[in-house]
Design a protein around this motif. Structure first.
Motif, PDB file in Angstrom:
ATOM      1  N   UNK A   1       0.828  -1.209   0.000  1.00  0.00           N
ATOM      2  CA  UNK A   1       0.000   0.000   0.000  1.00  0.00           C
ATOM      3  C   UNK A   1       0.862   1.259   0.000  1.00  0.00           C
ATOM      4  N   UNK A   2       0.348   2.294  -0.666  1.00  0.00           N
ATOM      5  CA  UNK A   2       1.066   3.565  -0.750  1.00  0.00           C
ATOM      6  C   UNK A   2       0.115   4.723  -0.488  1.00  0.00           C
ATOM      7  N   UNK A   3       0.669   5.782   0.075  1.00  0.00           N
ATOM      8  CA  UNK A   3      -0.068   7.028   0.293  1.00  0.00           C
ATOM      9  C   UNK A   3       0.714   8.115  -0.415  1.00  0.00           C
ATOM     10  N   UNK A   4       0.142   8.649  -1.473  1.00  0.00           N
ATOM     11  CA  UNK A   4       0.783   9.704  -2.252  1.00  0.00           C
ATOM     12  C   UNK A   4       0.359  11.047  -1.682  1.00  0.00           C
ATOM     13  N   UNK A   5       1.267  11.661  -0.977  1.00  0.00           N
ATOM     14  CA  UNK A   5       0.979  12.933  -0.325  1.00  0.00           C
ATOM     15  C   UNK A   5       0.784  14.026  -1.382  1.00  0.00           C
ATOM     16  N   UNK A   6       0.053  15.101  -1.060  1.00  0.00           N
ATOM     17  CA  UNK A   6      -0.148  16.185  -2.021  1.00  0.00           C
ATOM     18  C   UNK A   6       1.182  16.661  -2.619  1.00  0.00           C
ATOM     19  N   UNK A   7       1.178  16.834  -3.940  1.00  0.00           N
ATOM     20  CA  UNK A   7       2.366  17.289  -4.654  1.00  0.00           C
ATOM     21  C   UNK A   7       3.265  16.170  -5.142  1.00  0.00           C
ATOM     22  N   UNK A   8       2.973  14.926  -4.759  1.00  0.00           N
ATOM     23  CA  UNK A   8       3.851  13.809  -5.117  1.00  0.00           C
ATOM     24  C   UNK A   8       3.387  13.055  -6.364  1.00  0.00           C
ATOM     25  N   UNK A   9       2.292  13.463  -6.950  1.00  0.00           N
ATOM     26  CA  UNK A   9       1.722  12.675  -8.038  1.00  0.00           C
ATOM     27  C   UNK A   9       1.149  13.567  -9.133  1.00  0.00           C
ATOM     28  N   UNK A  10       0.992  12.957 -10.300  1.00  0.00           N
ATOM     29  CA  UNK A  10       0.210  13.510 -11.393  1.00  0.00           C
ATOM     30  C   UNK A  10      -0.753  12.402 -11.811  1.00  0.00           C
ATOM     31  N   UNK A  11      -1.502  12.599 -12.875  1.00  0.00           N
ATOM     32  CA  UNK A  11      -2.495  11.597 -13.279  1.00  0.00           C
ATOM     33  C   UNK A  11      -1.852  10.252 -13.604  1.00  0.00           C
ATOM     34  N   UNK A  12      -0.702  10.268 -14.283  1.00  0.00           N
ATOM     35  CA  UNK A  12      -0.022   9.022 -14.651  1.00  0.00           C
ATOM     36  C   UNK A  12       0.443   8.256 -13.408  1.00  0.00           C
ATOM     37  N   UNK A  13       1.024   8.977 -12.461  1.00  0.00           N
ATOM     38  CA  UNK A  13       1.505   8.359 -11.227  1.00  0.00           C
ATOM     39  C   UNK A  13       0.341   7.766 -10.438  1.00  0.00           C
ATOM     40  N   UNK A  14      -0.736   8.516 -10.313  1.00  0.00           N
ATOM     41  CA  UNK A  14      -1.888   8.037  -9.552  1.00  0.00           C
ATOM     42  C   UNK A  14      -2.502   6.803 -10.212  1.00  0.00           C
ATOM     43  N   UNK A  15      -2.610   6.802 -11.540  1.00  0.00           N
ATOM     44  CA  UNK A  15      -3.171   5.640 -12.244  1.00  0.00           C
ATOM     45  C   UNK A  15      -2.299   4.405 -12.023  1.00  0.00           C
ATOM     46  N   UNK A  16      -0.983   4.560 -12.091  1.00  0.00           N
ATOM     47  CA  UNK A  16      -0.066   3.447 -11.859  1.00  0.00           C
ATOM     48  C   UNK A  16      -0.248   2.905 -10.439  1.00  0.00           C
ATOM     49  N   UNK A  17      -0.292   3.799  -9.464  1.00  0.00           N
ATOM     50  CA  UNK A  17      -0.419   3.378  -8.065  1.00  0.00           C
ATOM     51  C   UNK A  17      -1.719   2.613  -7.841  1.00  0.00           C
ATOM     52  N   UNK A  18      -2.800   3.106  -8.380  1.00  0.00           N
ATOM     53  CA  UNK A  18      -4.097   2.441  -8.178  1.00  0.00           C
ATOM     54  C   UNK A  18      -4.164   1.085  -8.868  1.00  0.00           C
ATOM     55  N   UNK A  19      -3.429   0.930  -9.958  1.00  0.00           N
ATOM     56  CA  UNK A  19      -3.422  -0.336 -10.686  1.00  0.00           C
ATOM     57  C   UNK A  19      -2.523  -1.370 -10.009  1.00  0.00           C
ATOM     58  N   UNK A  20      -1.402  -0.944  -9.457  1.00  0.00           N
ATOM     59  CA  UNK A  20      -0.356  -1.878  -9.038  1.00  0.00           C
ATOM     60  C   UNK A  20      -0.323  -2.226  -7.547  1.00  0.00           C
TER      61      UNK A  20
END
Length: 155
Positions: free
Chosen positions: A98-117
């Motif tokens: 599990x990961x928690x992407x804090x504000x400023x650490x992600x864009x749409x591509x990063x968030x999509x990868x995290x939710x998929x993997x």
């Protein structure tokens, strides 16, 4: 998002990618949050050998691959999006659940990868965050602890 919070805080260990000794940086504030909640936390920072909080020093590891039990560790990430993507790939390979992407650490591509993997990926603004800039452990973490049934006492 409740299921993701519960999964995240069900881990037996935590790590903060971007942990820092600089009290002005969010990597420091997030690392301190885990310490204040008596949660086992490891700082991840490839640039320094340790992170200092008040009069205590905590040995860092360079990446999620260097965690002692990555399969039992949830990560809070406070890095720029390009660095976050590299960290997520390393975390996935290491078996982090599990990961928690804090504000400023992600864009749409990063968030999509995290939710998929990952089994759980927290970040963005949807789903009930109390913060104006998105899900942040400093704002929403205590609610997550409660959802996971974790007892804690703030120091």
């Amino acid at each position: 998002m409740e299921a993701a919070l519960k999964t995240f805080f069900s881990s037996s260990r935590f790590a903060v990618v971007g942990a820092s000794s600089d009290t002005a940086k969010f990597g420091h504030k997030v690392f301190v949050w885990y310490l204040q909640h008596n949660l086992p936390v490891t700082p991840i920072n490839p640039r320094v050998p340790e992170v200092s909080v008040k009069s205590s020093n905590y040995v860092t590891v360079a990446s999620p691959n260097n965690l002692s039990s990555p399969g039992d560790t949830s990560l809070s990430i406070i890095t720029p999006p390009a660095a976050t993507m590299k960290v997520l790939q390393e975390a996935k390979d290491a078996g982090v659940p599990a990961v928690w992407l804090q504000p400023g650490s992600y864009n749409d591509e990063v968030m999509a990868f995290a939710r998929k993997e990952f089994d759980a990926a927290i970040g963005g603004t949807e789903g009930g965050t109390s913060g104006d800039e998105g899900w942040c452990v400093l704002v929403d973490g205590e609610d997550g602890l409660k959802l996971a049934g974790r007892e804690w006492s703030k120091l």
